[in-house]
Write a protein that holds these residues in place. Structure first.
Motif, PDB file in Angstrom:
ATOM      1  N   LEU A  91       0.844  -1.195   0.000  1.00  0.00           N
ATOM      2  CA  LEU A  91       0.000   0.000   0.000  1.00  0.00           C
ATOM      3  C   LEU A  91       0.877   1.243   0.000  1.00  0.00           C
ATOM      4  O   LEU A  91       1.971   1.239   0.543  1.00  0.00           O
ATOM      5  CB  LEU A  91      -0.895   0.026   1.245  1.00  0.00           C
ATOM      6  N   ALA A  92       0.368   2.301  -0.609  1.00  0.00           N
ATOM      7  CA  ALA A  92       1.056   3.591  -0.582  1.00  0.00           C
ATOM      8  C   ALA A  92       0.421   4.432   0.513  1.00  0.00           C
ATOM      9  O   ALA A  92      -0.729   4.842   0.403  1.00  0.00           O
ATOM     10  CB  ALA A  92       0.961   4.275  -1.934  1.00  0.00           C
ATOM     11  N   ASP A  93       1.198   4.662   1.577  1.00  0.00           N
ATOM     12  CA  ASP A  93       0.659   5.300   2.782  1.00  0.00           C
ATOM     13  C   ASP A  93       0.110   6.701   2.573  1.00  0.00           C
ATOM     14  O   ASP A  93      -0.748   7.150   3.310  1.00  0.00           O
ATOM     15  CB  ASP A  93       1.753   5.368   3.855  1.00  0.00           C
ATOM     16  N   ASP A  94       0.651   7.415   1.601  1.00  0.00           N
ATOM     17  CA  ASP A  94       0.243   8.806   1.451  1.00  0.00           C
ATOM     18  C   ASP A  94      -0.960   8.971   0.535  1.00  0.00           C
ATOM     19  O   ASP A  94      -1.441  10.068   0.337  1.00  0.00           O
ATOM     20  CB  ASP A  94       1.415   9.632   0.920  1.00  0.00           C
ATOM     21  N   LEU A  95      -1.434   7.871  -0.013  1.00  0.00           N
ATOM     22  CA  LEU A  95      -2.602   7.941  -0.884  1.00  0.00           C
ATOM     23  C   LEU A  95      -3.850   7.532  -0.115  1.00  0.00           C
ATOM     24  O   LEU A  95      -3.785   6.805   0.876  1.00  0.00           O
ATOM     25  CB  LEU A  95      -2.414   7.024  -2.094  1.00  0.00           C
ATOM     26  N   LEU A 103      -4.562   1.408  -7.451  1.00  0.00           N
ATOM     27  CA  LEU A 103      -3.157   1.650  -7.792  1.00  0.00           C
ATOM     28  C   LEU A 103      -2.730   0.702  -8.912  1.00  0.00           C
ATOM     29  O   LEU A 103      -2.823  -0.511  -8.784  1.00  0.00           O
ATOM     30  CB  LEU A 103      -2.280   1.438  -6.558  1.00  0.00           C
ATOM     31  N   LYS A 137     -15.315  -1.545   7.117  1.00  0.00           N
ATOM     32  CA  LYS A 137     -15.718  -0.179   7.441  1.00  0.00           C
ATOM     33  C   LYS A 137     -14.497   0.700   7.616  1.00  0.00           C
ATOM     34  O   LYS A 137     -13.633   0.436   8.439  1.00  0.00           O
ATOM     35  CB  LYS A 137     -16.543  -0.165   8.732  1.00  0.00           C
ATOM     36  N   PRO A 139     -13.555   4.803   8.139  1.00  0.00           N
ATOM     37  CA  PRO A 139     -14.241   6.051   8.464  1.00  0.00           C
ATOM     38  C   PRO A 139     -14.288   7.032   7.308  1.00  0.00           C
ATOM     39  O   PRO A 139     -15.329   7.528   6.942  1.00  0.00           O
ATOM     40  CB  PRO A 139     -13.436   6.605   9.638  1.00  0.00           C
ATOM     41  N   GLN A 152      -7.035  -1.752   9.833  1.00  0.00           N
ATOM     42  CA  GLN A 152      -7.764  -1.064   8.773  1.00  0.00           C
ATOM     43  C   GLN A 152      -7.010  -1.128   7.461  1.00  0.00           C
ATOM     44  O   GLN A 152      -7.586  -1.381   6.405  1.00  0.00           O
ATOM     45  CB  GLN A 152      -7.992   0.396   9.160  1.00  0.00           C
ATOM     46  N   GLU A 182     -12.086  -8.429  13.443  1.00  0.00           N
ATOM     47  CA  GLU A 182     -11.607  -8.184  12.082  1.00  0.00           C
ATOM     48  C   GLU A 182     -11.209  -9.489  11.413  1.00  0.00           C
ATOM     49  O   GLU A 182     -11.404  -9.680  10.226  1.00  0.00           O
ATOM     50  CB  GLU A 182     -10.416  -7.226  12.106  1.00  0.00           C
TER      51      GLU A 182
ATOM     52  N   THR B   5     -19.880   4.961  13.020  1.00  0.00           N
ATOM     53  CA  THR B   5     -18.806   4.585  13.921  1.00  0.00           C
ATOM     54  C   THR B   5     -17.574   4.249  13.108  1.00  0.00           C
ATOM     55  O   THR B   5     -17.616   4.138  11.891  1.00  0.00           O
ATOM     56  CB  THR B   5     -19.189   3.381  14.797  1.00  0.00           C
ATOM     57  N   HIS B   6     -16.510   4.068  13.796  1.00  0.00           N
ATOM     58  CA  HIS B   6     -15.199   3.936  13.203  1.00  0.00           C
ATOM     59  C   HIS B   6     -14.996   2.561  12.588  1.00  0.00           C
ATOM     60  O   HIS B   6     -13.933   2.212  12.132  1.00  0.00           O
ATOM     61  CB  HIS B   6     -14.172   4.170  14.306  1.00  0.00           C
ATOM     62  N   GLY B   7     -16.063   1.743  12.571  1.00  0.00           N
ATOM     63  CA  GLY B   7     -15.924   0.403  12.020  1.00  0.00           C
ATOM     64  C   GLY B   7     -15.038  -0.425  12.909  1.00  0.00           C
ATOM     65  O   GLY B   7     -15.462  -0.945  13.939  1.00  0.00           O
ATOM     66  N   LEU B   8     -13.780  -0.489  12.560  1.00  0.00           N
ATOM     67  CA  LEU B   8     -12.843  -1.241  13.366  1.00  0.00           C
ATOM     68  C   LEU B   8     -12.647  -0.550  14.703  1.00  0.00           C
ATOM     69  O   LEU B   8     -12.399   0.634  14.762  1.00  0.00           O
ATOM     70  CB  LEU B   8     -11.511  -1.324  12.639  1.00  0.00           C
ATOM     71  N   GLY B   9     -12.767  -1.304  15.751  1.00  0.00           N
ATOM     72  CA  GLY B   9     -12.585  -0.704  17.066  1.00  0.00           C
ATOM     73  C   GLY B   9     -13.831  -0.014  17.567  1.00  0.00           C
ATOM     74  O   GLY B   9     -13.944   0.297  18.746  1.00  0.00           O
ATOM     75  N   TYR B  13     -17.036   8.321  15.078  1.00  0.00           N
ATOM     76  CA  TYR B  13     -16.378   9.081  14.033  1.00  0.00           C
ATOM     77  C   TYR B  13     -17.337  10.118  13.490  1.00  0.00           C
ATOM     78  O   TYR B  13     -18.475   9.822  13.142  1.00  0.00           O
ATOM     79  CB  TYR B  13     -15.920   8.140  12.917  1.00  0.00           C
ATOM     80  N   ARG B  18     -13.207  17.110   9.090  1.00  0.00           N
ATOM     81  CA  ARG B  18     -12.163  16.541   8.257  1.00  0.00           C
ATOM     82  C   ARG B  18     -10.837  17.184   8.592  1.00  0.00           C
ATOM     83  O   ARG B  18     -10.774  18.317   9.051  1.00  0.00           O
ATOM     84  CB  ARG B  18     -12.501  16.746   6.792  1.00  0.00           C
ATOM     85  N   THR B  19      -9.774  16.434   8.365  1.00  0.00           N
ATOM     86  CA  THR B  19      -8.459  16.998   8.674  1.00  0.00           C
ATOM     87  C   THR B  19      -8.153  18.137   7.717  1.00  0.00           C
ATOM     88  O   THR B  19      -8.472  18.077   6.533  1.00  0.00           O
ATOM     89  CB  THR B  19      -7.369  15.920   8.565  1.00  0.00           C
ATOM     90  N   TYR B 243       3.170  10.266  -6.369  1.00  0.00           N
ATOM     91  CA  TYR B 243       2.925  10.127  -4.933  1.00  0.00           C
ATOM     92  C   TYR B 243       3.088   8.670  -4.497  1.00  0.00           C
ATOM     93  O   TYR B 243       3.612   8.389  -3.422  1.00  0.00           O
ATOM     94  CB  TYR B 243       1.538  10.643  -4.564  1.00  0.00           C
ATOM     95  N   ALA B 244       2.620   7.753  -5.333  1.00  0.00           N
ATOM     96  CA  ALA B 244       2.722   6.334  -4.979  1.00  0.00           C
ATOM     97  C   ALA B 244       4.190   5.920  -4.849  1.00  0.00           C
ATOM     98  O   ALA B 244       4.576   5.254  -3.886  1.00  0.00           O
ATOM     99  CB  ALA B 244       2.014   5.473  -6.019  1.00  0.00           C
ATOM    100  N   SER B 247       5.778   7.387  -1.750  1.00  0.00           N
ATOM    101  CA  SER B 247       5.353   6.915  -0.446  1.00  0.00           C
ATOM    102  C   SER B 247       5.670   5.446  -0.228  1.00  0.00           C
ATOM    103  O   SER B 247       5.895   5.034   0.907  1.00  0.00           O
ATOM    104  CB  SER B 247       3.887   7.256  -0.198  1.00  0.00           C
ATOM    105  N   ASN B 248       5.746   4.655  -1.262  1.00  0.00           N
ATOM    106  CA  ASN B 248       6.150   3.254  -1.103  1.00  0.00           C
ATOM    107  C   ASN B 248       6.574   2.701  -2.454  1.00  0.00           C
ATOM    108  O   ASN B 248       5.752   2.201  -3.214  1.00  0.00           O
ATOM    109  CB  ASN B 248       5.009   2.431  -0.512  1.00  0.00           C
ATOM    110  N   GLY B 314       6.598  11.479  -1.169  1.00  0.00           N
ATOM    111  CA  GLY B 314       5.198  11.108  -1.015  1.00  0.00           C
ATOM    112  C   GLY B 314       4.270  12.196  -0.534  1.00  0.00           C
ATOM    113  O   GLY B 314       3.068  12.079  -0.676  1.00  0.00           O
ATOM    114  N   ARG B 315       4.838  13.227   0.082  1.00  0.00           N
ATOM    115  CA  ARG B 315       3.960  14.260   0.620  1.00  0.00           C
ATOM    116  C   ARG B 315       4.382  15.649   0.173  1.00  0.00           C
ATOM    117  O   ARG B 315       5.566  15.932   0.042  1.00  0.00           O
ATOM    118  CB  ARG B 315       3.916  14.198   2.148  1.00  0.00           C
TER     119      ARG B 315
END
Ligand SMILES: Nc1ncnc2c1ncn2[C@@H]1O[C@H](COP(=O)(O)OP(=O)(O)OP(=O)(O)O)[C@@H](O)[C@H]1O
Ligand SMILES: [Mg+2]
Lengths: 253, 370
Positions: A91-95, A103, A137, A139, A152, A182, B5-9, B13, B18-19, B243-244, B247-248, B314-315
């Motif tokens: 996975l690409a973390d920043d996407l 991808l 799920k 968020p 997640q 999960e 809800t946040h689904g996992l956990g 939410y 939004r950030t 970006y891909a 970032s990885n 990546g950022r």
């Protein structure tokens, strides 16, 4: 006997002096779910990397869908219909989530070589659909996945695989980092694949899970396949003794 | 889905919250810095933003603005390319030298044959000198930048040497080429049409109140290129791949992206952007010198880093870099406005660059701790 979807003959991989995979003969039938088990370093991930052409094999043959194949890279394998959840998350973390799902297979409004215009709306919608069908799920799919929990992120990876699943799905320890709920969710996704008749190779250290889910269990030990047992003709102790080398011989070292 | 809800956990939410885009932080910093300089100026009875001297009608300080805009535009164009290179996880130290070499070569093709009725005394091509149509030097310049960028990209992608080393080599070699081209002599007297590239008025002398575009073609080009690359980085496959990869890289490879080819493309584009800067710079100054563009690469990298582009790859974004360029120039002109000595200016500039990188590292660590 049903059609064979994947077969390897004498599949071998060496990293310099390390014989990570030796002479692996492996068969997977249409619609069949097979587990690959074995100790750490037994060569399971190595096997996956050869089949998916992340690495090029040292020797041996791979037949997919009846044809001998020599994929140049993971993209070709994927285009041929092999979807994979790799152990080290690809996975690409920043996407964000849609970008990760798509991808390397983006949808476009119009094509113009590398400057092709992305159809972000369509990708987002299909992502939400894929997450819904796999009951994963998340968020906010528009956030970079960097900030998501390990589970997640794993779910994104699995949703990607399940959403695009066509001829064969390979999952390398998909539930290793997941909590109880999960894990159950991922197992449900796997059952969904079974119902859809999509064949699966599941790598797992969780024998309970393996016995719950698959038709056949293949045991790797020190780079070799030492057993291939139908679920109903074996049990946990039997498998463990193959894994540890009590059964299956060739433990001269 | 109001109480999703946040689904996992099962965490709560709130999808409405939004950030905030990190660019807003950079913008905030810009406003803050402008305010600081305004206050510092006010303490001396002057003003940073407003002209308190001769021209009472002018709200903005025209000359300062003009110089600032030119400076930002030229280095900013380079920074657009550098931003892309950093986003894919690379670095380009060669852009300043590429500007120098390109400037010398371009100017040789832009020279006019006759100066005041006499043969051009500085003509590089001697008797061969002729007034070439302006498209020729532009094409030659772009070719120079493309060549340098391709070499950078091929070295990085296929020999797998670190981008730092590959582009450092190019930095030294291209500077050498710039000096070798005319044995260190400046190249001058371009054709009129070449001179009007940067000094003319693309927008026909359009003015916004007292902000004038007159003679500010470099700024116009910068804005156009910034918008273009913002769209490319945000909406096209090129951006997604960049970006891909940043970032990885392994994930990008596994997803079937031809990482090596993409890297070559990105470095090539960065080289061409440096060439555009060289064309505008020589056109503006009506001369080319082998020392042109020295340290521009660092200024360009600084703009990107100040604008929130992460050196880890990546950022970051084009918008961030544009804001970074604005901050950069505000700081420089602000120092001048409070009459800070040029030596101090450079020292403080260095500290700011380091500070921006430290901030970036700190942001990353915080993110990991999560
Ligand atoms: N790139 C590599 N270079 C050298 N050795 C490698 C490389 N990749 C794997 N190996 C070695 O090959 C062997 C098999 O590794 P592999 O990753 O296939 O194990 P695994 O069965 O997947 O183990 P785990 O359950 O821990 O994931 C190990 O001894 C490993 O150290
Ligand atoms: Mg493994």
């Amino acid at each position: 006997m049903s059609k064979i979807i994947l077969e390897t003959r004498g599949l071998t991989k060496r990293y310099g002096g390390v014989h990570a995979l030796e002479d692996a003969d492996f068969v997977l039938h249409e619609g069949e779910h097979v587990a690959v088990v074995g100790d750490n370093g037994a060569g399971k991930s190595t096997f996956v990397r050869q089949v998916t052409a992340v690495e090029q094999r040292t020797a041996g043959e791979i037949l997919f869908d009846g044809q001998p194949v020599n994929f140049a890279g993971p993209l070709e394998a994927r285009e041929a219909g092999i979807e994979t959840v790799f152990q080290t998350l690809a996975l690409a973390d920043d996407l964000d989530v849609p970008s990760n799902l798509f991808l390397g297979r983006e949808l476009f409004k119009f094509r113009l070589g590398p400057f092709s215009w992305l159809d972000r709306k369509a990708m987002r919608e299909r992502t939400l659909e894929a997450l819904k069908t796999t009951a994963v799920k998340i968020p906010n799919v528009d956030n970079p996945i960097r900030n998501m929990s390990g589970g997640q992120r794993q779910c994104v990876s699995i949703a990607r695989t399940a959403a695009f699943a066509s001829k064969l799905v390979i999952m390398d320890e998909p539930t290793a980092a997941l909590g109880v709920q999960e894990t159950a969710q991922v197992e449900n996704i796997i059952r969904g694949l079974k119902d859809r008749g999509v064949p699966l190779i599941l790598i797992s250290h969780n024998l309970r899970q393996v016995f719950d889910l698959v038709d056949r269990i293949v045991v790797f030990r020190r780079g070799r396949i030492v057993a291939s047992l139908r679920r109903d003709e074996t049990d946990g102790n039997d498998i463990v003794s193959y894994i540890t080398g009590v059964k299956g011989g060739q433990d001269a070292a | 889905m109001a109480d999703a809800t946040h689904g996992l956990g099962g965490l709560k939410y709130d999808p409405a919250k939004r950030t905030r885009a990190p660019e807003w932080n950079v913008f905030g910093a810009l406003v803050l810095i402008v305010l600081i300089f305004e206050i510092l100026n006010r303490l001396n009875g002057g003003s940073f933003l407003f002209n308190t001297r001769d021209n009472v009608d002018a709200i903005f300080n025209q000359q300062r603005l003009d110089i600032m805009i030119l400076q930002v535009a030229i280095i900013g164009i380079i920074a657009l390319g550098v931003t892309q290179v950093i986003i894919i996880g690379g670095i380009d130290l060669s852009s300043g030298s590429v500007v120098g070499a390109t400037a010398m070569i371009v100017m040789s093709f832009a020279q006019t044959a006759t100066v005041n009725g006499n043969p051009n005394p500085k003509a590089i091509f001697g008797d061969w000198a002729m007034d070439l149509p302006v498209i020729v030097p532009i094409a030659v310049g772009l070719a120079c930048g493309l060549f340098a960028g391709l070499v950078n990209g091929l070295l990085v992608a296929y020999t797998r040497i670190p981008p730092f080393i590959a582009t450092l080599g190019m930095m030294v070699s291209a500077r050498g080429a710039a000096r070798w081209w005319s044995n260190g002599q400046p190249v001058s007297f371009p054709t009129e049409s070449y001179g009007s590239l940067a000094n003319g008025d693309l927008l026909g002398g359009m003015t916004f109140g007292l902000l004038s575009w007159q003679g500010q073609n470099p700024a116009v080009v910068f804005v156009i290129l910034a918008v273009l690359f913002h769209l490319i980085m945000t909406y096209t496959l090129y951006g997604k791949r960049s970006y891909a990869i940043g970032s990885n890289e392994a994930a990008a490879r596994m997803s079937g992206i031809n990482v090596d080819r993409h890297k070559v493309l990105v470095y090539a584009i960065a080289g061409m952007l440096a060439a555009v800067a060289a064309v505008l710079l020589t056109s503006k100054n009506l001369t080319a010198q082998a020392g042109m563009g020295v340290m521009y690469e660092l200024d360009a990298i600084a703009m990107a880093v100040i604008g929130g582009v992460s050196l880890a790859g990546g950022r970051g974004s084009i918008i961030g870099t544009v804001l970074g360029a604005a901050i950069f120039s505000v700081i420089i002109s602000g120092f001048t406005s409070i009459r800070l000595d040029a030596y101090y200016q450079e020292m403080v500039k260095g500290a700011i660059i380091v500070g921006a990188v430290v901030l970036d590292q700190w942001r990353q660590r915080r993110r990991v701790r999560g």
